[in-house]
Scaffold this motif. Structure first.
Motif, PDB file in Angstrom:
ATOM      1  N   MET A   1       0.848  -1.198   0.000  1.00 36.33           N
ATOM      2  CA  MET A   1       0.000   0.000   0.000  1.00 36.33           C
ATOM      3  C   MET A   1       0.884   1.249   0.000  1.00 36.33           C
ATOM      4  O   MET A   1       1.853   1.319   0.750  1.00 36.33           O
ATOM      5  N   ALA A   2       0.550   2.208  -0.855  1.00 35.96           N
ATOM      6  CA  ALA A   2       1.355   3.423  -0.943  1.00 35.96           C
ATOM      7  C   ALA A   2       1.232   4.218   0.351  1.00 35.96           C
ATOM      8  O   ALA A   2       0.159   4.298   0.951  1.00 35.96           O
ATOM      9  N   GLU A   3       2.356   4.819   0.768  1.00 33.62           N
ATOM     10  CA  GLU A   3       2.364   5.613   1.990  1.00 33.62           C
ATOM     11  C   GLU A   3       1.566   6.897   1.757  1.00 33.62           C
ATOM     12  O   GLU A   3       1.694   7.552   0.729  1.00 33.62           O
ATOM     13  N   LYS A   4       0.747   7.228   2.747  1.00 30.37           N
ATOM     14  CA  LYS A   4      -0.072   8.425   2.631  1.00 30.37           C
ATOM     15  C   LYS A   4       0.806   9.660   2.752  1.00 30.37           C
ATOM     16  O   LYS A   4       1.570   9.802   3.711  1.00 30.37           O
ATOM     17  N   ARG A   5       0.716  10.562   1.780  1.00 29.48           N
ATOM     18  CA  ARG A   5       1.511  11.787   1.789  1.00 29.48           C
ATOM     19  C   ARG A   5       0.697  12.935   2.358  1.00 29.48           C
ATOM     20  O   ARG A   5      -0.513  13.004   2.204  1.00 29.48           O
ATOM     21  N   GLU A   6       1.390  13.818   3.030  1.00 23.35           N
ATOM     22  CA  GLU A   6       0.757  15.025   3.548  1.00 23.35           C
ATOM     23  C   GLU A   6       1.581  16.236   3.124  1.00 23.35           C
ATOM     24  O   GLU A   6       2.794  16.137   2.906  1.00 23.35           O
ATOM     25  N   TYR A   7       0.889  17.377   3.004  1.00 22.54           N
ATOM     26  CA  TYR A   7       1.526  18.574   2.464  1.00 22.54           C
ATOM     27  C   TYR A   7       1.188  19.788   3.333  1.00 22.54           C
ATOM     28  O   TYR A   7       0.062  19.910   3.840  1.00 22.54           O
ATOM     29  N   ARG A   8       2.157  20.683   3.452  1.00 24.03           N
ATOM     30  CA  ARG A   8       1.869  21.999   4.014  1.00 24.03           C
ATOM     31  C   ARG A   8       1.121  22.809   2.961  1.00 24.03           C
ATOM     32  O   ARG A   8       1.097  22.469   1.776  1.00 24.03           O
ATOM     33  N   MET A   9       0.508  23.892   3.395  1.00 24.01           N
ATOM     34  CA  MET A   9      -0.332  24.685   2.497  1.00 24.01           C
ATOM     35  C   MET A   9       0.420  25.148   1.257  1.00 24.01           C
ATOM     36  O   MET A   9      -0.093  25.054   0.130  1.00 24.01           O
ATOM     37  N   GLU A  10       1.641  25.634   1.429  1.00 20.02           N
ATOM     38  CA  GLU A  10       2.403  26.172   0.301  1.00 20.02           C
ATOM     39  C   GLU A  10       2.700  25.079  -0.729  1.00 20.02           C
ATOM     40  O   GLU A  10       2.597  25.297  -1.942  1.00 20.02           O
ATOM     41  N   GLU A  11       3.081  23.882  -0.233  1.00 22.46           N
ATOM     42  CA  GLU A  11       3.390  22.789  -1.155  1.00 22.46           C
ATOM     43  C   GLU A  11       2.146  22.321  -1.884  1.00 22.46           C
ATOM     44  O   GLU A  11       2.181  22.049  -3.101  1.00 22.46           O
ATOM     45  N   LEU A  12       1.031  22.229  -1.172  1.00 23.88           N
ATOM     46  CA  LEU A  12      -0.220  21.792  -1.794  1.00 23.88           C
ATOM     47  C   LEU A  12      -0.629  22.770  -2.901  1.00 23.88           C
ATOM     48  O   LEU A  12      -1.013  22.346  -3.998  1.00 23.88           O
TER      49      LEU A  12
END
Length: 220
Positions: A1-12
């Motif tokens: 299963m692919a690892e869930k990615r998270e982003y800060r506002m600027e990166e998103l």
């Protein structure tokens, strides 16, 4: 299963091709779900990124932000496709997974919140996680073909509601016939016979109707 990615506002915002200001505006309008909070830091994930890309695609197709907000709310509160199909239930229909922009492309500018709600009420559309699912590829292709012929989607869905009433009655008729002379276990095996009868009778009925209309029009 692919690892869930998270982003800060600027990166998103950068990945979605929008500005941070636009992202804040979308969040204030509730076009995207709230982020996960860790102290004062907001974390966004791939679902937020997919929603932002969908918003951009729908805007490019002429949808307004108000319309997109209504569509997003309908999707977020749509019935699960498992409830529509019945988990493990028999079916000859092939469900189709769609993104909101793919759905919009099928029906040009007619994938409105009102038509979406009507399709959901009919049980044509459901949700599967973050995806939209049409319960039948055949019905999707036929309805989109009718819209391309210039028939409004609202009228196609209204006609489908009437067809549902008649086909439910036909299904009851066939089931009753089989159960009077066989058993419920025979229904899946005999199901193609019922479909053939309905298709043949509809074909003959269309022949009769076209001959009648041709006669009224003075054609041979």
């Amino acid at each position: 299963m692919a690892e869930k990615r998270e982003y800060r506002m600027e990166e998103l915002a950068r990945l979605a091709g929008i500005t941070v200001r636009t992202l804040r505006f979308y969040r204030e309008r509730k076009l995207i779900p709230p982020p996960r909070r860790e102290g004062r830091i907001a974390w966004y994930d791939d679902q937020h990124l997919a929603r932002l890309r969908t918003i951009t695609a729908l805007l490019e197709r002429g949808h307004t932000l108000s319309g997109i907000a209504e569509l997003a709310e309908a999707f977020d509160h749509g019935r699960d496709v498992g409830d529509l199909l019945g988990v493990g239930g028999p079916t000859e229909e092939e469900p189709v997974h769609l993104t909101p922009e793919e759905l919009a492309d099928h029906f040009a500018g007619e994938a409105t919140p009102e038509n979406l709600a009507a399709a959901m009420d009919l049980g044509y559309l459901g949700t599967d996680g973050g995806e939209i699912v049409h319960i039948s590829r055949r019905l999707l292709e036929v309805s989109s073909a009718l819209v391309r012929e210039g028939i409004p989607l609202a009228e196609v869905l209204a006609a489908a509601k009437e067809v549902r009433t008649h086909t439910d009655a036909l299904a009851d008729l066939f089931t009753g016939l089989v159960l009077r002379h066989a058993s419920a276990q025979d229904l899946p095996r005999l199901r193609p016979l019922a479909r053939s009868v309905v298709e043949a009778e509809l074909s003959l009925a269309l022949d009769r109707r076209m001959r009648a209309d041709g006669s009224r029009g003075g054609r041979p």
